[in-house]
Scaffold this motif. Sequence first.
Motif, PDB file in Angstrom:
ATOM      1  N   UNK D  74     -20.779 127.423  -2.170  1.00 37.23           N
ATOM      2  CA  UNK D  74     -21.085 127.879  -3.532  1.00 37.23           C
ATOM      3  C   UNK D  74     -21.466 126.705  -4.422  1.00 37.23           C
ATOM      4  N   UNK D  75     -22.348 126.940  -5.375  1.00 37.61           N
ATOM      5  CA  UNK D  75     -22.735 125.885  -6.318  1.00 37.61           C
ATOM      6  C   UNK D  75     -21.573 125.555  -7.248  1.00 37.61           C
ATOM      7  N   UNK D  76     -21.602 124.358  -7.781  1.00 37.43           N
ATOM      8  CA  UNK D  76     -20.604 123.983  -8.787  1.00 37.43           C
ATOM      9  C   UNK D  76     -19.595 122.958  -8.326  1.00 37.43           C
ATOM     10  N   UNK D  77     -19.633 122.582  -7.059  1.00 33.98           N
ATOM     11  CA  UNK D  77     -18.594 121.700  -6.541  1.00 33.98           C
ATOM     12  C   UNK D  77     -18.959 120.237  -6.456  1.00 33.98           C
ATOM     13  N   UNK D  78     -20.099 119.873  -6.957  1.00 37.04           N
ATOM     14  CA  UNK D  78     -20.541 118.479  -6.858  1.00 37.04           C
ATOM     15  C   UNK D  78     -20.018 117.684  -8.054  1.00 37.04           C
ATOM     16  N   UNK D  79     -19.694 116.413  -7.858  1.00 33.28           N
ATOM     17  CA  UNK D  79     -19.241 115.568  -8.965  1.00 33.28           C
ATOM     18  C   UNK D  79     -20.348 115.490 -10.012  1.00 33.28           C
ATOM     19  N   UNK D  80     -19.977 115.580 -11.316  1.00 31.84           N
ATOM     20  CA  UNK D  80     -20.974 115.691 -12.385  1.00 31.84           C
ATOM     21  C   UNK D  80     -22.084 114.648 -12.341  1.00 31.84           C
ATOM     22  N   UNK D  81     -21.743 113.389 -12.126  1.00 36.00           N
ATOM     23  CA  UNK D  81     -22.794 112.365 -12.159  1.00 36.00           C
ATOM     24  C   UNK D  81     -23.724 112.495 -10.963  1.00 36.00           C
ATOM     25  N   UNK D  82     -23.163 112.838  -9.809  1.00 36.40           N
ATOM     26  CA  UNK D  82     -24.014 113.018  -8.634  1.00 36.40           C
ATOM     27  C   UNK D  82     -24.886 114.271  -8.792  1.00 36.40           C
ATOM     28  N   UNK D  83     -24.335 115.285  -9.466  1.00 36.30           N
ATOM     29  CA  UNK D  83     -25.088 116.530  -9.650  1.00 36.30           C
ATOM     30  C   UNK D  83     -26.395 116.275 -10.394  1.00 36.30           C
ATOM     31  N   UNK D  95     -29.114 122.545  -8.082  1.00 37.50           N
ATOM     32  CA  UNK D  95     -28.362 122.662  -9.328  1.00 37.50           C
ATOM     33  C   UNK D  95     -26.884 122.841  -9.052  1.00 37.50           C
ATOM     34  N   UNK D  96     -26.078 122.329  -9.965  1.00 37.56           N
ATOM     35  CA  UNK D  96     -24.627 122.442  -9.845  1.00 37.56           C
ATOM     36  C   UNK D  96     -24.062 123.518 -10.765  1.00 37.56           C
ATOM     37  N   UNK D  97     -24.935 124.305 -11.377  1.00 34.64           N
ATOM     38  CA  UNK D  97     -24.470 125.417 -12.219  1.00 34.64           C
ATOM     39  C   UNK D  97     -23.755 126.455 -11.363  1.00 34.64           C
ATOM     40  N   UNK D  98     -22.715 127.042 -11.889  1.00 35.20           N
ATOM     41  CA  UNK D  98     -22.011 128.109 -11.179  1.00 35.20           C
ATOM     42  C   UNK D  98     -22.912 129.328 -11.007  1.00 35.20           C
ATOM     43  N   UNK D  99     -22.741 130.036  -9.876  1.00 36.91           N
ATOM     44  CA  UNK D  99     -23.477 131.298  -9.710  1.00 36.91           C
ATOM     45  C   UNK D  99     -24.324 131.386  -8.459  1.00 36.91           C
ATOM     46  N   UNK D 100     -24.274 130.351  -7.624  1.00 32.90           N
ATOM     47  CA  UNK D 100     -24.994 130.412  -6.350  1.00 32.90           C
ATOM     48  C   UNK D 100     -24.006 130.479  -5.205  1.00 32.90           C
ATOM     49  N   UNK D 101     -24.210 131.387  -4.253  1.00 26.47           N
ATOM     50  CA  UNK D 101     -23.301 131.530  -3.111  1.00 26.47           C
ATOM     51  C   UNK D 101     -24.144 131.749  -1.847  1.00 26.47           C
ATOM     52  N   UNK D 102     -23.784 131.058  -0.749  1.00 22.16           N
ATOM     53  CA  UNK D 102     -24.567 131.229   0.484  1.00 22.16           C
ATOM     54  C   UNK D 102     -24.345 132.608   1.115  1.00 22.16           C
ATOM     55  N   UNK D 103     -25.340 133.042   1.846  1.00 23.61           N
ATOM     56  CA  UNK D 103     -25.245 134.267   2.642  1.00 23.61           C
ATOM     57  C   UNK D 103     -25.116 133.841   4.094  1.00 23.61           C
ATOM     58  N   UNK D 113     -27.648 133.675  -2.569  1.00 22.06           N
ATOM     59  CA  UNK D 113     -27.873 134.477  -3.762  1.00 22.06           C
ATOM     60  C   UNK D 113     -27.560 133.609  -4.969  1.00 22.06           C
ATOM     61  N   UNK D 114     -28.351 133.775  -6.023  1.00 18.64           N
ATOM     62  CA  UNK D 114     -28.119 133.071  -7.271  1.00 18.64           C
ATOM     63  C   UNK D 114     -28.150 134.058  -8.418  1.00 18.64           C
ATOM     64  N   UNK D 115     -27.197 133.905  -9.324  1.00 16.95           N
ATOM     65  CA  UNK D 115     -27.080 134.817 -10.455  1.00 16.95           C
ATOM     66  C   UNK D 115     -27.012 134.002 -11.735  1.00 16.95           C
ATOM     67  N   UNK D 116     -27.751 134.403 -12.747  1.00 13.09           N
ATOM     68  CA  UNK D 116     -27.734 133.648 -13.996  1.00 13.09           C
ATOM     69  C   UNK D 116     -28.129 134.465 -15.196  1.00 13.09           C
ATOM     70  N   UNK D 117     -27.420 134.284 -16.265  1.00 18.49           N
ATOM     71  CA  UNK D 117     -27.687 134.822 -17.613  1.00 18.49           C
ATOM     72  C   UNK D 117     -26.378 135.074 -18.339  1.00 18.49           C
ATOM     73  N   UNK D 118     -25.269 135.048 -17.596  1.00 18.56           N
ATOM     74  CA  UNK D 118     -23.957 135.196 -18.228  1.00 18.56           C
ATOM     75  C   UNK D 118     -23.304 133.833 -18.351  1.00 18.56           C
ATOM     76  N   UNK D 119     -21.990 133.796 -18.494  1.00 16.40           N
ATOM     77  CA  UNK D 119     -21.281 132.522 -18.389  1.00 16.40           C
ATOM     78  C   UNK D 119     -21.276 132.146 -16.907  1.00 16.40           C
ATOM     79  N   UNK D 120     -20.999 130.899 -16.616  1.00 11.93           N
ATOM     80  CA  UNK D 120     -20.974 130.479 -15.224  1.00 11.93           C
ATOM     81  C   UNK D 120     -19.981 131.299 -14.411  1.00 11.93           C
ATOM     82  N   UNK D 121     -18.852 131.613 -15.004  1.00 14.06           N
ATOM     83  CA  UNK D 121     -17.825 132.368 -14.296  1.00 14.06           C
ATOM     84  C   UNK D 121     -18.317 133.799 -14.011  1.00 14.06           C
ATOM     85  N   UNK D 122     -18.981 134.400 -14.988  1.00 12.16           N
ATOM     86  CA  UNK D 122     -19.529 135.749 -14.779  1.00 12.16           C
ATOM     87  C   UNK D 122     -20.601 135.737 -13.683  1.00 12.16           C
ATOM     88  N   UNK D 123     -21.450 134.710 -13.737  1.00  8.12           N
ATOM     89  CA  UNK D 123     -22.509 134.592 -12.733  1.00  8.12           C
ATOM     90  C   UNK D 123     -21.907 134.511 -11.332  1.00  8.12           C
TER      91      UNK D 123
END
Lengths: 141, 141, 141, 141
Positions: D74-83, D95-103, D113-123
């Motif tokens: 899932x996206x979001x787990x990379x260290x901020x500076x490396x991201x 991208x390191x934004x929350x909302x992407x998950x592998x199939x 799959x990638x989801x975006x338009x809500x908060x990162x947690x909602x995505x």
Amino acid sequence: MTLLRPSTKLTHTGALLVLAAAEEAARAMGVPQCIAVVDEGCNLLAFLRMDGARVLSIESATRKAMTAAVTGTPTGGIAPDKALLLAEATSGRMTNLLGGVPLVAGGQVVGGIGVGSGTGEQDLEVAQAAVAAFMRAQEQP
Amino acid sequence: MTLLRPSTKLTHTGALLVLAAAEEAARAMGVPQCIAVVDEGCNLLAFLRMDGARVLSIESATRKAMTAAVTGTPTGGIAPDKALLLAEATSGRMTNLLGGVPLVAGGQVVGGIGVGSGTGEQDLEVAQAAVAAFMRAQEQP
Amino acid sequence: MTLLRPSTKLTHTGALLVLAAAEEAARAMGVPQCIAVVDEGCNLLAFLRMDGARVLSIESATRKAMTAAVTGTPTGGIAPDKALLLAEATSGRMTNLLGGVPLVAGGQVVGGIGVGSGTGEQDLEVAQAAVAAFMRAQEQP
Amino acid sequence: MTLLRPSTKLTHTGALLVLAAAEEAARAMGVPQCIAVVDEGCNLLAFLRMDGARVLSIESATRKAMTAAVTGTPTGGIAPDKALLLAEATSGRMTNLLGGVPLVAGGQVVGGIGVGSGTGEQDLEVAQAAVAAFMRAQEQP
């Protein structure tokens, strides 16, 4: 050694006059248009997309203005095969579509207007009307 | 002064109906397709790439949809020399390839469908089938 | 099945009112600005670069307008680390720079204004002045 | 010499199942979303922008799907500076934004799959719901 040279720049007031004249001409014609005015450096000065004008013409109208500003002549006069080569070599920014006309003051090109969303002939007619208004405004005291 | 104007937008439910109808038509034809639906502002609403469809058609199908949405007519009717100039001046987004058809409701263009990966004629046939389904769905109570 | 939904669009007359109000506020402040107005689909409606405003702000002002139009809130409120990720993931179009404010009518976001070339605070002040003028104009009969 | 290797590809039927499950989860949550499904080659398979979702999230949702597909996590787990370095080095596509998950199927990543338009947690929640539906569907006879 001549390090510097005087120049004449189109003001944003001038650009808005050109924009308003183009809008009026397009309205009189009954054809909504995208209208772009750029300066001699090909940087956008003023823009208007009229209700119903094509969103893909935002870019093409701006490029017509750029082309007229750099060539100093209305768009559309380049030989077809050369026109495509020029488009490719400029990432599409130099275009031979009708509707771009230079803005001239005191014999110097100070920018260009580009109009797009109608037929090429309609686009050109609106651009010419705006340029005519710009010339008339220069003659006023 | 008229600051606002009423408008009609295609819903994502409507876009999915168009997508499903196009997929069915492509399956019946035995030709996998890329199918794109955009709104009147040329922003993507729905997309499907069927098994075996060309990945390079992802972009071209989307651009066919955009072109149909802004012109309000099926793609393919522009004179060849002008078509290339328009493509260049819009960074390739305005295309004259067959397979783009506008989506119309109440006399207003609300978007476009673009289909690509078959021959131009196959692409157009699938797009037309989807538009026909969209028109039928509008007539239902 | 709901294929369509009613919507409200900002007219180019409305966009020009917003542009003029922003220009007036910038002039009163003595800071030349780039001013962009986009619709709810992030497509440019109107633009002005005032004499002396930065040419690199043409793009950033437009992106501020886009960001305000899609988020429905003034730009600048996103946490710094997330703001950079959002910018990267949208090819720079979503920006957290101050100076973007949504345009709202009847509870619906119909577009956004973006201002750039001054300090962030100056940009925001000009955008807010333009939005205030837009709200006042809506209340007039 | 091993010239070839077997592979498993996500079908467009599978992609549509994922899309529908995400849409249902977003609707249940009351947050309109952009939903993108890409294959293991990062090429778009299916997409939906729900009514009211942000047009600038079309691109970011797609990039979340790409990132999950290539990393297998899932996206979001990379260290901020490396991201940010990764985002820059991939023209914003990683991208390191929350909302992407592998199939995943049979231990192999077949897409994302990638989801975006809500908060990162909602995505993320919507993406996870869609992946759960995809896993359940694989277990059915």
